[in-house]
Design a protein around this motif. Structure first.
Motif, short mmCIF file in Angstrom:
data_model
loop_
_atom_site.label_atom_id
_atom_site.label_comp_id
_atom_site.label_asym_id
_atom_site.label_seq_id
_atom_site.Cartn_x
_atom_site.Cartn_y
_atom_site.Cartn_z
N GLU A 213 52.73 72.22 -11.33
CA GLU A 213 51.69 73.04 -10.16
C GLU A 213 51.13 74.09 -10.40
OE1 GLU A 213 49.97 72.27 -5.66
OE2 GLU A 213 52.66 71.68 -6.42
N ILE A 214 52.45 75.34 -10.46
CA ILE A 214 52.61 76.32 -10.35
C ILE A 214 51.68 76.31 -11.77
CG2 ILE A 214 53.96 78.77 -11.06
CD1 ILE A 214 56.12 77.19 -9.22
N VAL A 215 51.86 76.41 -12.67
CA VAL A 215 51.58 77.04 -13.87
C VAL A 215 49.79 76.15 -13.83
CG1 VAL A 215 51.63 76.17 -16.65
CG2 VAL A 215 53.58 75.76 -15.10
N GLU A 216 49.76 75.31 -13.27
CA GLU A 216 48.08 74.68 -13.19
C GLU A 216 47.23 76.13 -12.37
OE1 GLU A 216 44.61 72.65 -13.85
OE2 GLU A 216 46.74 72.87 -14.83
N PHE A 217 47.62 76.47 -11.28
CA PHE A 217 47.30 77.42 -10.65
C PHE A 217 47.19 78.42 -11.56
CE2 PHE A 217 46.55 80.15 -6.87
CZ PHE A 217 46.29 79.40 -5.98
N LEU A 218 48.10 78.89 -12.24
CA LEU A 218 47.89 80.29 -13.26
C LEU A 218 47.38 79.61 -13.79
CD1 LEU A 218 51.57 81.19 -13.75
CD2 LEU A 218 50.00 82.57 -12.19
N LYS A 219 46.40 78.52 -14.14
CA LYS A 219 46.02 78.24 -15.96
C LYS A 219 44.25 78.19 -15.25
CE LYS A 219 48.30 76.45 -19.25
NZ LYS A 219 48.61 74.95 -19.83
#
Length: 677
Positions: A213-219
């Protein structure tokens, strides 16, 4: 040795191919010049010889003795240099005659050139000596000038070199004193060739979900910000060693298409005061320039330890300064939008509370030891590069390895491959994996260890005592294998299949304690004396008894009381109870252990015949399995969930040893002379 250096540089050169160029290094020129100066200095010393300085009156005597062949007078400095005749070297230099060299000479301070001229004319008139005399304005040569100024030049050059090194120049690679405050973080920028992805992280489904979810937020930040969500500032990965915390961070670096700064908590700590705080500032400065990005701090407990615990006698604590700067950067007046901090530790209990509050590390992600399903997935990941055959059952391996971490499973797969290669196999088979588990848990097998027959019988009786009690106690861990073959420091071992419980009752703990005391009880009942082999058993029983009474409140005289401090801050150097309570705890521990010891002896006396058969079988076979206990004692009355699961898997052949990973407190080992495993 011929094959060792067969690299790219040793390939046969084709016509027109140029060989590899040696890198130019300025230090080689410095070395050559320095060697040349040293060589010229020694050469001049050896050819010119030493120069002896004498007084004017002594010089007059040597002239009158006709010991001088040539004189050079310096009009400015009122000095002269006189060359000594070879036949007079021993007379002039005396003990230093062998050091005079090819051109022995002396130095003389004269009153004046006129005084010398008058003296020389007088001697020549009296003795008619033919001495070559010349007058020069200065006898100092260019070489003498160079030698006089050489130390100053060398000191000045060394000073310039050190200044360039300190400022990070001169080929120093930025590692000088003036760059010590720079961050040591390793940057993985966009498009970096990172091979670890979320596909390489097996199990940990809940932890992966939050990390993804953190990675998706950055993307894709708009997906969350449109409904008012904010990106978390930090996530702390907490769990035992080897569970995959750092691997998760590597997967984030491989998946996120953003810059990724990776460093360890110890990288902030240096011998210089203020360096840690400076490196924190520099790290966040670089991160702001690369925003949005991720910062990963491994082993953050190196700088995140709770403040005020270290007695530094009032001095300035560098770690506390570093932690203060980190707290300020994470949630100060400045904005760090787009910067996410990931950190990993297995000692979350010692971290500072200010570091764990919301707004800094918004999420604490627990990475526990994998359960049976996670272990199955982890085995599949680590078995990808291993050549296996159809006998290897991943489900069976997962069931047989309770308490294993991801690192343990990786070690098992690698050890199994090494064992198979050692035996000359082309593929890794099921027995290689079971032998690998046995090797990791118990250590190297020592079949050649010398033991007497009496010792073997005592060890067999001891291990048979454990096996017998585990068969008749309801909550004892079911036995899988017993051996009296020495392995590691242990003279014998028993493997159990522990049940993966979330909570443990008092009855279950007492049964486990009784089974642990079975070895010592069997020695007393059937041998007539006790030995040092139960040292490990007694240590574990004592620790468990104190934990049940002092921490878990399982005592009748001290019910529902726990003296355990999970934060580690409350008690310090003082006990949280009085001396009377301490005496009562000791008495309760002794009573609990004695009760289970007597219970163990009663059960062994009741089943003495079966125990004797089991011990004799151990002496002859050295290794026995649960099937052998079933033949001697009959079907076990209580079947645990672990045994039901084990029956669902394929039963191994009789000649294949089943080794079970111990879960810290689930493997018994008899050890020699107080040594414990």
């Amino acid at each position: 040795m011929d094959n060792y250096n067969k690299g790219e540089n040793n390939r046969p050169k084709t016509p027109g191919m140029k060989g590899p160029k040696m890198p130019f290094n300025l230090y080689w020129i410095y070395l050559i010049v320095f060697a040349a100066i040293i060589g010229m200095y020694f050469f001049s010393e050896n050819t010119g010889g030493i120069q002896k300085e004498i007084a004017w009156s002594e010089f007059q005597g040597y002239v009158k003795d006709n010991s001088i062949s040539k004189i050079v007078v310096d009009n400015k400095s009122n000095t002269l240099k006189a060359t000594v005749r070879k036949d007079s070297v021993s007379h002039v230099f005396k003990a230093d005659a062998d050091k005079a060299g090819d051109k022995p000479s002396i130095l003389v301070k004269i009153p004046s050139a006129d005084k010398f001229s008058d003296f020389y004319d007088k001697v020549r008139a009296e003795h008619n000596y033919n001495i070559d005399v010349s007058y020069e304005p200065n006898t100092t040569s260019a070489w003498d000038i160079l030698l006089s100024f050489l130390p100053i030049v060398l000191i000045f050059g060394l000073f310039i070199y050190m200044m360039r090194r300190m400022s990070g120049g001169g080929g120093g690679g930025g590692g000088g004193v003036f760059s010590v405050g720079k961050s040591k973080a390793q940057l993985y920028d966009k498009g970096s060739d990172l091979r670890v992805t979320f596909k390489d992280v097996a199990g940990l489904s809940e932890a992966k979900e939050e990390i993804e979810e953190i990675v998706e937020f950055l993307k894709n930040p708009s997906r969350y910000t449109e409904i008012g969500g904010k990106i978390p500032k930090g996530a702390l990965l907490v769990g035992p060693p080897g569970t995959g915390k750092t691997l998760l961070a590597k997967a984030v670096a491989g998946e996120a298409n953003v810059p990724f700064f990776s460093l360890s908590g110890s990288d902030f700590v240096e011998m210089f005061v203020g360096v840690g705080a400076s490196r924190v500032r520099d790290l966040f400065k670089q991160a702001k320039e690369k925003s949005p990005c991720i910062i990963f701090i491994d082993e953050i407990d190196a700088i995140g330890r709770a403040r005020g615990r270290n007695l530094n006698m009032g001095s300035n604590d560098e770690r506390e300064n570093t932690l203060n700067q980190l707290l300020t950067e994470m949630d100060g007046f400045g904005t760090n939008s787009g910067i996410i901090i990931l950190a990993a530790t297995n000692r979350a209990d010692i971290l500072d509370k200010a570091l764990l509050r919301a707004g800094r590390f918004d999420r604490q992600i627990t990475v526990d030891l994998p359960d049976v399903n996670d272990r199955k997935e982890i085995f599949k990941v680590h078995l990808r590069p291993v050549k296996i055959d159809d006998t290897v059952d991943v489900e069976f391996l997962a069931r047989q390895t309770p308490g294993f971490s991801g690192a343990d499973i990786a070690n098992v797969c690698n050890e199994a491959a090494l064992i198979a290669a050692r035996k000359g196999k082309k593929v890794v088979q099921k027995d290689d994996f079971t032998n690998a588990v046995d090797r990791i848990v118990g250590g190297l097998e020592k079949k050649n260890k010398v033991t007497t027959l009496d010792e073997r019988k005592t060890i067999a009786i001891h291990e048979a005592g454990h096996a017998t009690l585990s068969w008749f106690l309801q909550y004892a861990n079911p036995l899988v294998k017993v051996t009296i073959v020495p392995r590691g420091k242990a003279l014998g071992a028993a493997w159990y299949l522990p049940e993966e419980r979330q909570i443990t009752t008092k009855e279950q703990m007492l049964d486990e304690m009784c089974a642990l005391l079975g070895g010592r009880a069997a020695e007393e009942v059937f041998v007539g004396h006790i030995s040092s082999g139960a040292a490990n058993d007694l240590e574990r029983v004592t620790k468990q008894a104190y934990a049940m009474i002092s921490y878990l409140g399982m005592s009748e005289k001290l019910p529902n009381i726990s003296y355990y401090d999970s934060s580690g801050e409350a008690y310090g150097f003082t006990k949280p109870y009085s001396e009377e309570t301490a005496l009562l705890i000791d008495k309760e521990v002794q009573a609990m252990i004695n009760e289970q010891y007597e219970r163990a002896k009663d059960l062994l006396r009741k089943h003495a015949g079966g125990h004797e058969k089991l011990a004799n079988l151990l002496v002859t076979e050295e290794v026995i399995f649960a099937e052998d206990l079933k033949k001697i004692f009959g079907e076990r009355q209580w079947v645990s969930r672990s045994e039901e699961i084990l029956k669902e898997t394929e039963e191994p052949p009789k000649d294949v040893e089943i080794e079970i990973k111990k879960d810290g407190d689930n493997t018994d080992m008899i050890t020699p002379e107080g040594q414990s495993e």
